[in-house]
Design an enzyme around this catalytic site. Sequence first.
Site, PDB file in Angstrom:
ATOM      1  N   SER A 151      50.755  61.043  20.820  1.00  0.00           N
ATOM      2  CA  SER A 151      48.963  60.463  20.763  1.00  0.00           C
ATOM      3  C   SER A 151      48.627  61.438  19.277  1.00  0.00           C
ATOM      4  CB  SER A 151      48.756  61.446  21.902  1.00  0.00           C
ATOM      5  OG  SER A 151      47.657  60.553  21.798  1.00  0.00           O
ATOM      6  N   TYR A 164      46.892  68.420  27.683  1.00  0.00           N
ATOM      7  CA  TYR A 164      48.125  67.266  26.797  1.00  0.00           C
ATOM      8  C   TYR A 164      48.066  67.194  26.367  1.00  0.00           C
ATOM      9  CZ  TYR A 164      47.880  61.791  25.745  1.00  0.00           C
ATOM     10  OH  TYR A 164      47.969  60.545  25.017  1.00  0.00           O
TER      11      TYR A 164
HETATM   12  N1  NAD Z   1      47.251  54.039  26.919  1.00  0.00           N
HETATM   13  C1  NAD Z   1      46.555  55.104  25.404  1.00  0.00           C
HETATM   14  O1  NAD Z   1      45.604  54.645  24.905  1.00  0.00           O
HETATM   15  C2  NAD Z   1      47.573  55.980  24.971  1.00  0.00           C
HETATM   16  C3  NAD Z   1      46.989  56.792  23.776  1.00  0.00           C
HETATM   17  C4  NAD Z   1      47.936  57.948  23.314  1.00  0.00           C
HETATM   18  C5  NAD Z   1      49.079  57.890  23.827  1.00  0.00           C
HETATM   19  N2  NAD Z   1      49.320  57.550  25.508  1.00  0.00           N
HETATM   20  C6  NAD Z   1      50.991  58.227  25.560  1.00  0.00           C
HETATM   21  O2  NAD Z   1      51.622  56.672  25.680  1.00  0.00           O
HETATM   22  C7  NAD Z   1      52.806  56.595  26.776  1.00  0.00           C
HETATM   23  C8  NAD Z   1      52.293  55.309  28.875  1.00  0.00           C
HETATM   24  O3  NAD Z   1      51.005  55.698  28.326  1.00  0.00           O
HETATM   25  P1  NAD Z   1      49.664  54.310  29.435  1.00  0.00           P
HETATM   26  O4  NAD Z   1      48.936  54.166  29.283  1.00  0.00           O
HETATM   27  O5  NAD Z   1      51.611  53.155  28.851  1.00  0.00           O
HETATM   28  O6  NAD Z   1      50.221  55.403  30.351  1.00  0.00           O
HETATM   29  P2  NAD Z   1      50.415  54.712  32.123  1.00  0.00           P
HETATM   30  O7  NAD Z   1      49.796  55.258  33.070  1.00  0.00           O
HETATM   31  O8  NAD Z   1      49.849  52.830  32.189  1.00  0.00           O
HETATM   32  O9  NAD Z   1      51.829  53.865  32.740  1.00  0.00           O
HETATM   33  C9  NAD Z   1      52.682  55.249  32.479  1.00  0.00           C
HETATM   34  C10 NAD Z   1      54.374  54.300  33.274  1.00  0.00           C
HETATM   35  O10 NAD Z   1      55.091  55.762  32.928  1.00  0.00           O
HETATM   36  C11 NAD Z   1      54.937  56.557  34.977  1.00  0.00           C
HETATM   37  N3  NAD Z   1      55.245  57.560  35.194  1.00  0.00           N
HETATM   38  C12 NAD Z   1      54.777  58.152  35.269  1.00  0.00           C
HETATM   39  N4  NAD Z   1      55.089  59.670  35.377  1.00  0.00           N
HETATM   40  C13 NAD Z   1      55.855  59.218  35.930  1.00  0.00           C
HETATM   41  C14 NAD Z   1      57.193  60.098  36.118  1.00  0.00           C
HETATM   42  N5  NAD Z   1      57.004  61.300  36.858  1.00  0.00           N
HETATM   43  N6  NAD Z   1      57.991  59.410  35.689  1.00  0.00           N
HETATM   44  C15 NAD Z   1      58.981  58.737  35.562  1.00  0.00           C
HETATM   45  N7  NAD Z   1      57.669  57.662  35.266  1.00  0.00           N
HETATM   46  C16 NAD Z   1      56.003  57.871  35.624  1.00  0.00           C
HETATM   47  C17 NAD Z   1      54.163  54.882  35.207  1.00  0.00           C
HETATM   48  O11 NAD Z   1      54.732  54.888  36.930  1.00  0.00           O
HETATM   49  C18 NAD Z   1      53.856  54.401  34.087  1.00  0.00           C
HETATM   50  O12 NAD Z   1      54.538  52.796  34.598  1.00  0.00           O
HETATM   51  C19 NAD Z   1      51.874  57.973  27.698  1.00  0.00           C
HETATM   52  O13 NAD Z   1      53.231  59.505  26.906  1.00  0.00           O
HETATM   53  C20 NAD Z   1      50.847  58.303  27.004  1.00  0.00           C
HETATM   54  O14 NAD Z   1      50.296  59.781  26.719  1.00  0.00           O
HETATM   55  C21 NAD Z   1      48.703  56.605  25.536  1.00  0.00           C
END
Ligand code: NAD
Length: 269
Positions: A151, A164
């Site tokens: 991130s 986080y």
């Molecule tokens: N969306 C953003 O702006 C953003 C920015 C920087 C980093 N990220 C990183 O990208 C990754 C995905 O983020 P996102 O926004 O798509 O999240 P999201 O919540 O939309 O999707 C996350 C997915 O992970 C699954 N998940 C959650 N807990 C779990 C567990 N214990 N075991 C297995 N699966 C699990 C959820 O069911 C979901 O399908 C994360 O690591 C997040 O930190 C996201």
Amino acid sequence: MEKSIEKLFDLTGKVAIVTGGAMGIGKGIAYRLAEAGANIVIVDIVDPKIAKKTLLEINKESNKSIYLQADLRDIKNLSKIIDFTINELGDLNILVNNAGIYNYCAVTELTEELWDNTLNLNLKAVAFLSKLAVNKMIEKKHGGRIINISSIDSIKPTGKLSQYDASKGGVSMLTKAFAKEVGKYGINVNDVAPGGINTPGIRKIAGPHLSLIQIIEMKAQSKQFIKSLPLKRMGEPEDIGNAVLFLASDAANYITGTTLVVDGGFLIM
Ligand SMILES: NC(=O)c1ccc[n+]([C@@H]2O[C@H](COP(=O)([O-])OP(=O)(O)OC[C@H]3O[C@@H](n4cnc5c(N)ncnc54)[C@H](O)[C@@H]3O)[C@@H](O)[C@H]2O)c1
């Protein structure tokens, strides 16, 4: 040139695990890798009915992508993920550690439960699933790719996300540590650091637990945020899928131990 552009990005016959691939960024990644020809094991905690929709979108052509429901916070599940992948799809070439949670909490309110929940998923599962994956790749003697989703918070704290930020800072350093040790086996390890990406997880933050005033405030802040970004838009899961495809492809053969920032310019603001 040894390979055509088409061949460089061709993942036909490769097997990839994408954690958290049922929705959001993980879905964007799974989609892109499948388009390039890889067969994917989507590992996620959600009900198979939700994952089925994603699989329907991904398995458009000759693709054989499948789903495994598992909670990555439980370390006992991790070896089952590798075994399932080998048994069902016969190999493992690419691991994308994407699943992660981000809950806003001021440092003054931080609880042990939130810390453990976040670190167990965002960092511990990444370390131990990567360990199992590289051992399998070494045994198979064909190298491979590990791509971690970190991130912008692993580089600069954005506020009220200390647990986080610690987990994602850990992911970026873990990437370098793994890269240093497993390069000799032909395994490249990199991380992609997304900025603000439009996903269900991000949309949930402005969910029903907030008052109307808080939602209005957040929407105003988010408009302001987009306006101030050099590229003037939120990222989409596809933007991260494209970066992961690059790192998984032969175009990235000489890249390891690095962080690819995909943030619309957030970090230079
Ligand atoms: N969306 C953003 O702006 C953003 C920015 C920087 C980093 N990220 C990183 O990208 C990754 C995905 O983020 P996102 O926004 O798509 O999240 P999201 O919540 O939309 O999707 C996350 C997915 O992970 C699954 N998940 C959650 N807990 C779990 C567990 N214990 N075991 C297995 N699966 C699990 C959820 O069911 C979901 O399908 C994360 O690591 C997040 O930190 C996201």
